[in-house]
Design a protein around this motif. Sequence first.
Motif, mmCIF file in Angstrom:
data_model
loop_
_atom_site.group_PDB
_atom_site.id
_atom_site.type_symbol
_atom_site.label_atom_id
_atom_site.label_comp_id
_atom_site.label_asym_id
_atom_site.label_seq_id
_atom_site.Cartn_x
_atom_site.Cartn_y
_atom_site.Cartn_z
ATOM 1 N N ARG A 64 0.841 -1.211 0.000
ATOM 2 C CA ARG A 64 0.000 0.000 0.000
ATOM 3 C C ARG A 64 0.874 1.258 0.000
ATOM 4 N NH1 ARG A 64 -3.386 -3.029 3.858
ATOM 5 N NH2 ARG A 64 -5.426 -3.425 2.897
ATOM 6 N N GLU A 65 1.926 1.247 0.822
ATOM 7 C CA GLU A 65 2.829 2.395 0.891
ATOM 8 C C GLU A 65 3.506 2.639 -0.453
ATOM 9 O OE1 GLU A 65 3.469 4.618 3.210
ATOM 10 O OE2 GLU A 65 2.120 3.770 4.707
ATOM 11 N N LEU A 66 3.940 1.565 -1.099
ATOM 12 C CA LEU A 66 4.597 1.688 -2.392
ATOM 13 C C LEU A 66 3.670 2.353 -3.405
ATOM 14 C CD1 LEU A 66 7.015 0.911 -4.282
ATOM 15 C CD2 LEU A 66 5.763 -1.196 -4.782
ATOM 16 N N LYS A 67 2.435 1.916 -3.451
ATOM 17 C CA LYS A 67 1.499 2.465 -4.422
ATOM 18 C C LYS A 67 1.121 3.903 -4.078
ATOM 19 C CE LYS A 67 1.703 -1.205 -6.779
ATOM 20 N NZ LYS A 67 2.466 -1.196 -8.054
ATOM 21 N N SER A 68 1.093 4.236 -2.781
ATOM 22 C CA SER A 68 0.787 5.612 -2.393
ATOM 23 C C SER A 68 1.904 6.564 -2.819
ATOM 24 C CB SER A 68 0.564 5.710 -0.880
ATOM 25 O OG SER A 68 1.779 5.549 -0.164
ATOM 26 N N MET A 69 3.114 6.031 -3.020
ATOM 27 C CA MET A 69 4.234 6.840 -3.510
ATOM 28 C C MET A 69 4.174 7.039 -5.025
ATOM 29 S SD MET A 69 7.352 5.008 -1.409
ATOM 30 C CE MET A 69 7.253 4.680 0.349
ATOM 31 N N ASN A 70 3.182 6.405 -5.674
ATOM 32 C CA ASN A 70 3.039 6.459 -7.139
ATOM 33 C C ASN A 70 4.270 5.916 -7.862
ATOM 34 O OD1 ASN A 70 0.424 7.694 -7.112
ATOM 35 N ND2 ASN A 70 1.394 9.652 -6.644
ATOM 36 N N LYS A 71 4.868 4.900 -7.271
ATOM 37 C CA LYS A 71 6.030 4.271 -7.896
ATOM 38 C C LYS A 71 5.579 3.086 -8.742
ATOM 39 C CE LYS A 71 9.914 4.367 -5.705
ATOM 40 N NZ LYS A 71 11.023 4.169 -4.749
ATOM 41 N N GLU A 72 6.378 2.761 -9.754
ATOM 42 C CA GLU A 72 5.995 1.746 -10.726
ATOM 43 C C GLU A 72 6.817 0.466 -10.602
ATOM 44 O OE1 GLU A 72 6.176 3.556 -14.558
ATOM 45 O OE2 GLU A 72 4.558 4.986 -14.135
ATOM 46 N N ASP A 73 7.509 0.275 -9.479
ATOM 47 C CA ASP A 73 8.284 -0.942 -9.277
ATOM 48 C C ASP A 73 7.360 -2.162 -9.356
ATOM 49 O OD1 ASP A 73 9.123 1.433 -7.888
ATOM 50 O OD2 ASP A 73 10.798 0.317 -7.062
ATOM 51 N N SER A 74 7.765 -3.165 -10.108
ATOM 52 C CA SER A 74 6.983 -4.402 -10.164
ATOM 53 C C SER A 74 7.125 -5.162 -8.856
ATOM 54 C CB SER A 74 7.457 -5.266 -11.331
ATOM 55 O OG SER A 74 7.228 -4.621 -12.561
ATOM 56 N N VAL A 75 6.063 -5.865 -8.457
ATOM 57 C CA VAL A 75 6.055 -6.565 -7.170
ATOM 58 C C VAL A 75 5.584 -8.005 -7.357
ATOM 59 C CG1 VAL A 75 5.076 -6.657 -4.845
ATOM 60 C CG2 VAL A 75 5.592 -4.435 -5.894
ATOM 61 N N ILE A 76 6.363 -8.939 -6.820
ATOM 62 C CA ILE A 76 5.940 -10.339 -6.719
ATOM 63 C C ILE A 76 5.853 -10.676 -5.235
ATOM 64 C CG2 ILE A 76 6.495 -12.746 -7.207
ATOM 65 C CD1 ILE A 76 8.060 -11.816 -9.645
ATOM 66 N N ILE A 77 4.672 -11.022 -4.776
ATOM 67 C CA ILE A 77 4.499 -11.422 -3.383
ATOM 68 C C ILE A 77 4.956 -12.870 -3.224
ATOM 69 C CG2 ILE A 77 2.809 -11.899 -1.574
ATOM 70 C CD1 ILE A 77 1.145 -9.583 -2.629
ATOM 71 N N ILE A 78 5.815 -13.103 -2.227
ATOM 72 C CA ILE A 78 6.236 -14.470 -1.901
ATOM 73 C C ILE A 78 5.791 -14.731 -0.462
ATOM 74 C CG2 ILE A 78 8.133 -14.635 -3.542
ATOM 75 C CD1 ILE A 78 10.056 -13.832 -1.326
ATOM 76 N N SER A 79 4.940 -15.730 -0.279
ATOM 77 C CA SER A 79 4.358 -15.912 1.050
ATOM 78 C C SER A 79 4.066 -17.370 1.344
ATOM 79 C CB SER A 79 3.061 -15.103 1.160
ATOM 80 O OG SER A 79 2.440 -15.329 2.404
ATOM 81 N N ALA A 80 4.167 -17.724 2.622
ATOM 82 C CA ALA A 80 3.790 -19.057 3.074
ATOM 83 C C ALA A 80 2.275 -19.173 3.219
ATOM 84 C CB ALA A 80 4.471 -19.374 4.402
ATOM 85 N N LYS A 81 1.577 -18.044 3.159
ATOM 86 C CA LYS A 81 0.121 -18.043 3.313
ATOM 87 C C LYS A 81 -0.532 -18.305 1.953
ATOM 88 C CE LYS A 81 -1.842 -15.015 5.924
ATOM 89 N NZ LYS A 81 -2.322 -13.721 6.458
ATOM 90 N N ASP A 82 -1.017 -19.530 1.788
ATOM 91 C CA ASP A 82 -1.683 -19.898 0.536
ATOM 92 C C ASP A 82 -3.174 -19.600 0.654
ATOM 93 O OD1 ASP A 82 -2.213 -20.854 -1.951
ATOM 94 O OD2 ASP A 82 -2.086 -22.973 -1.402
ATOM 95 N N SER A 83 -3.477 -18.320 0.799
ATOM 96 C CA SER A 83 -4.853 -17.893 1.011
ATOM 97 C C SER A 83 -5.369 -17.154 -0.220
ATOM 98 C CB SER A 83 -4.921 -16.967 2.231
ATOM 99 O OG SER A 83 -6.128 -16.231 2.236
ATOM 100 N N ILE A 84 -6.529 -17.557 -0.694
ATOM 101 C CA ILE A 84 -7.139 -16.888 -1.848
ATOM 102 C C ILE A 84 -7.373 -15.416 -1.534
ATOM 103 C CG2 ILE A 84 -9.183 -16.735 -3.297
ATOM 104 C CD1 ILE A 84 -7.360 -19.038 -4.016
ATOM 105 N N ASP A 85 -7.819 -15.124 -0.311
ATOM 106 C CA ASP A 85 -8.090 -13.733 0.064
ATOM 107 C C ASP A 85 -6.822 -12.893 -0.002
ATOM 108 O OD1 ASP A 85 -10.746 -14.296 0.469
ATOM 109 O OD2 ASP A 85 -10.552 -14.551 2.642
ATOM 110 N N ASP A 86 -5.698 -13.437 0.474
ATOM 111 C CA ASP A 86 -4.429 -12.711 0.427
ATOM 112 C C ASP A 86 -3.985 -12.483 -1.019
ATOM 113 O OD1 ASP A 86 -4.067 -12.369 3.167
ATOM 114 O OD2 ASP A 86 -3.145 -14.331 3.395
ATOM 115 N N LYS A 87 -4.142 -13.515 -1.855
ATOM 116 C CA LYS A 87 -3.759 -13.378 -3.255
ATOM 117 C C LYS A 87 -4.587 -12.302 -3.942
ATOM 118 C CE LYS A 87 -2.207 -18.152 -3.987
ATOM 119 N NZ LYS A 87 -2.419 -19.399 -4.737
#
Length: 225
Positions: A64-87
Motif C-alpha cells: 500500500r505504501e509503495l502504491k501511495s508513492m506512485n512508484k511503478e516498481d513491479s512486485v511479486i508477493i512471496i508468502s507461506a500463506k496460501d490464502s485466496i483472500d491474500d492473493k
Amino acid sequence: MKVLVIEDEKELREVITQSLEKECYIVEQASTFKEGINKLAGYDYDCILLDIMLPDGSGIDLLRELKSMNKEDSVIIISAKDSIDDKVLGLELGADDYLTKPFHLSELLARIKSVLRRKNQQGFQSLKWNNIEIFVDERSVLVDSHAMVLNNKEFELLYYFVVNANRLVTKSSIAEQIWGDNMDEADSYDFVYSQVKNLRKKLKNHQADVNIQSVYGMGYKLTNE
C-alpha cells in the motif's frame, strides 16, 4: 536489472540473493518492514520480492505504501500463506504476481523474467531501439543483426538507457541502478563516466543508430539525434 528482496527468513533471503546474482541481477535486501519502507522510499527497483509476514509489520501494508508513492516498481508477493483472500488483495493492490512458499528458484526466476517482460518489453522477448535489439534473458545485443559484445555493466547500462529513452537519467540514478548498494562506497561518479564512455565507443564501432547525450551537471539522455 535491480531487485529488492524483502524477506525476514535469512536463509531463504540469502539463497534467493545468490541465485539472482548468478543471473547477473543487482540484488538488495531488507529483512523488516522498517528496512523495506526505507528502501522503497529512497530507491527504485525493477522488481520487488515481497514477503507478507514480516516481524514488525505486514507486507500488504508495504505494498500500500509503495502504491501511495506512485512508484511503478513491479512486485511479486512471496508468502507461506496460501490464502485466496491474500492473493486477491495483493493483486488488487497492484502486485504483479503471487508465489506461494515453498517454491523452486527456477520458477521464481521465470516469474521475475515474465514480470520484467510485461513491464519493459510489452511482453516481447526482446527490446528494440532503432537498429539495436536487446535480448534480456540471454543478455545479448544485436546491431543490424550482428552481435555486439558487452560486459555486464555495459549491458545493464544500455538496457537502462533504452528503457528510459528520451528521458534524462541522472548520474546518481545510473549508479543506483547499475551498482546498487555498492555505490555508497564511491566518493565520485567517475565510474559512471567511464562506463558510459566505453559503451559509446562500442556503439559507435558497431554503427548503432543511437546517441547518448551528456546533460551538463546532471546526467545523460538517449535520443535519436
